[in-house]
Design a protein around this motif. Sequence first.
Motif, PDB file in Angstrom:
ATOM      1  N   PHE A   1       0.939  -1.172   0.153  1.00 28.10           N
ATOM      2  CA  PHE A   1      -0.001  -0.019  -0.113  1.00 28.10           C
ATOM      3  C   PHE A   1       0.959   1.372  -0.150  1.00 28.10           C
ATOM      4  O   PHE A   1       2.108   1.301   0.380  1.00 28.10           O
ATOM      5  CB  PHE A   1      -0.899  -0.123   1.342  1.00 28.10           C
ATOM      6  CG  PHE A   1      -1.817  -1.291   1.500  1.00 28.10           C
ATOM      7  CD1 PHE A   1      -1.517  -2.427   1.813  1.00 28.10           C
ATOM      8  CD2 PHE A   1      -3.202  -0.635   1.047  1.00 28.10           C
ATOM      9  CE1 PHE A   1      -2.314  -3.333   1.854  1.00 28.10           C
ATOM     10  CE2 PHE A   1      -4.159  -2.098   1.030  1.00 28.10           C
ATOM     11  CZ  PHE A   1      -3.586  -3.177   1.373  1.00 28.10           C
TER      12      PHE A   1
ATOM     13  N   GLN B   1       0.684   5.741   0.721  1.00 27.39           N
ATOM     14  CA  GLN B   1      -0.141   6.660   1.350  1.00 27.39           C
ATOM     15  C   GLN B   1       0.645   7.963   1.124  1.00 27.39           C
ATOM     16  O   GLN B   1       1.728   8.169   1.756  1.00 27.39           O
ATOM     17  CB  GLN B   1      -0.381   6.724   2.881  1.00 27.39           C
ATOM     18  CG  GLN B   1      -1.475   7.821   2.977  1.00 27.39           C
ATOM     19  CD  GLN B   1      -2.184   7.319   4.486  1.00 27.39           C
ATOM     20  OE1 GLN B   1      -1.702   6.698   5.345  1.00 27.39           O
ATOM     21  NE2 GLN B   1      -3.551   8.044   4.709  1.00 27.39           N
TER      22      GLN B   1
ATOM     23  N   ARG C   1      -4.963   5.879   1.741  1.00 26.38           N
ATOM     24  CA  ARG C   1      -3.954   4.653   1.305  1.00 26.38           C
ATOM     25  C   ARG C   1      -4.598   4.162   0.419  1.00 26.38           C
ATOM     26  O   ARG C   1      -5.916   3.875   0.280  1.00 26.38           O
ATOM     27  CB  ARG C   1      -3.964   3.970   2.774  1.00 26.38           C
ATOM     28  CG  ARG C   1      -3.110   2.905   2.779  1.00 26.38           C
ATOM     29  CD  ARG C   1      -2.684   2.129   4.084  1.00 26.38           C
ATOM     30  NE  ARG C   1      -2.160   3.010   4.881  1.00 26.38           N
ATOM     31  CZ  ARG C   1      -1.753   2.726   6.287  1.00 26.38           C
ATOM     32  NH1 ARG C   1      -2.290   1.403   6.562  1.00 26.38           N
ATOM     33  NH2 ARG C   1      -1.408   3.495   7.159  1.00 26.38           N
TER      34      ARG C   1
ATOM     35  N   GLY D   1      -4.120   0.751  -2.081  1.00 26.95           N
ATOM     36  CA  GLY D   1      -3.594  -0.574  -2.351  1.00 26.95           C
ATOM     37  C   GLY D   1      -2.949  -0.535  -3.900  1.00 26.95           C
ATOM     38  O   GLY D   1      -3.714  -0.340  -4.966  1.00 26.95           O
TER      39      GLY D   1
ATOM     40  N   SER E   1      -7.419  -2.745   2.949  1.00 24.37           N
ATOM     41  CA  SER E   1      -6.483  -2.260   4.338  1.00 24.37           C
ATOM     42  C   SER E   1      -7.195  -3.016   5.239  1.00 24.37           C
ATOM     43  O   SER E   1      -6.336  -3.301   6.316  1.00 24.37           O
ATOM     44  CB  SER E   1      -6.626  -0.796   4.382  1.00 24.37           C
ATOM     45  OG  SER E   1      -5.842   0.033   3.487  1.00 24.37           O
ATOM     46  N   HIS E   2      -8.554  -2.798   5.341  1.00 18.24           N
ATOM     47  CA  HIS E   2      -9.162  -3.606   6.749  1.00 18.24           C
ATOM     48  C   HIS E   2      -8.890  -5.190   6.574  1.00 18.24           C
ATOM     49  O   HIS E   2      -9.195  -5.840   7.690  1.00 18.24           O
ATOM     50  CB  HIS E   2     -10.716  -3.401   6.631  1.00 18.24           C
ATOM     51  CG  HIS E   2     -11.385  -3.807   5.371  1.00 18.24           C
ATOM     52  ND1 HIS E   2     -11.585  -2.901   4.448  1.00 18.24           N
ATOM     53  CD2 HIS E   2     -12.107  -4.887   5.059  1.00 18.24           C
ATOM     54  CE1 HIS E   2     -12.448  -3.570   3.475  1.00 18.24           C
ATOM     55  NE2 HIS E   2     -12.550  -4.831   3.838  1.00 18.24           N
TER      56      HIS E   2
ATOM     57  N   CYS F   1      -6.058  -6.654   6.209  1.00 20.71           N
ATOM     58  CA  CYS F   1      -4.782  -7.001   6.582  1.00 20.71           C
ATOM     59  C   CYS F   1      -4.497  -7.018   8.016  1.00 20.71           C
ATOM     60  O   CYS F   1      -5.215  -6.233   8.900  1.00 20.71           O
ATOM     61  CB  CYS F   1      -3.635  -5.831   5.776  1.00 20.71           C
ATOM     62  SG  CYS F   1      -3.692  -5.971   4.127  1.00 20.71           S
TER      63      CYS F   1
ATOM     64  N   TRP G   1       1.222  -5.146   9.688  1.00 22.70           N
ATOM     65  CA  TRP G   1       1.685  -3.926   8.663  1.00 22.70           C
ATOM     66  C   TRP G   1       3.170  -3.713   9.167  1.00 22.70           C
ATOM     67  O   TRP G   1       3.406  -3.896  10.409  1.00 22.70           O
ATOM     68  CB  TRP G   1       0.945  -2.619   9.012  1.00 22.70           C
ATOM     69  CG  TRP G   1      -0.562  -2.842   8.597  1.00 22.70           C
ATOM     70  CD1 TRP G   1      -1.778  -3.331   9.297  1.00 22.70           C
ATOM     71  CD2 TRP G   1      -1.026  -2.229   7.277  1.00 22.70           C
ATOM     72  NE1 TRP G   1      -2.716  -3.395   8.300  1.00 22.70           N
ATOM     73  CE2 TRP G   1      -2.443  -2.487   7.265  1.00 22.70           C
ATOM     74  CE3 TRP G   1      -0.385  -1.567   6.246  1.00 22.70           C
ATOM     75  CZ2 TRP G   1      -3.248  -2.232   6.069  1.00 22.70           C
ATOM     76  CZ3 TRP G   1      -1.183  -1.403   5.398  1.00 22.70           C
ATOM     77  CH2 TRP G   1      -2.521  -1.469   5.233  1.00 22.70           C
TER      78      TRP G   1
END
Length: 127
Positions: free
Chosen positions: A37, A39, A45, A47, A111-112, A114, A117
């Motif tokens: 990802f 940002q 952010r 992907g 994102s949610h 994963c 990180w």
Amino acid sequence: EVQLVESGGGLVQAGGSLRLSCAASGLTFDEYAIAWFRQAPGKEREGISCIFSSANGGTYYADSVKGRFTISSDNAKNTVYLQMNNLKPEDTAVYYCAAALEGDYNDYPMSHDCDYWGQGTLVTVSS
């Protein structure tokens, strides 16, 4: 303890290349998809790429990087790489790798999806 450690960021001129690395430890590597990802300041952010586990195979690229970035993995080293070529100023961002358990996402991890990180590595592309 699961750790994802990114490296390889830096400053590069437009048109140049960088290779990011994501070294994973503490997880069963072939049970996870590893995604990248990024940002940029003031932006959400995004992907940009993913490599699925060896059992599922395959890769994903966002349109913004398709044809310029290549994701690969070295399972012996539990490391995923993102080769970035023909970099553009709009690629400037903090780049993160993340791990998503296979089966916990739809087509590719958001994102949610994963679980783990990395700390991020800064890529700056000058014009």
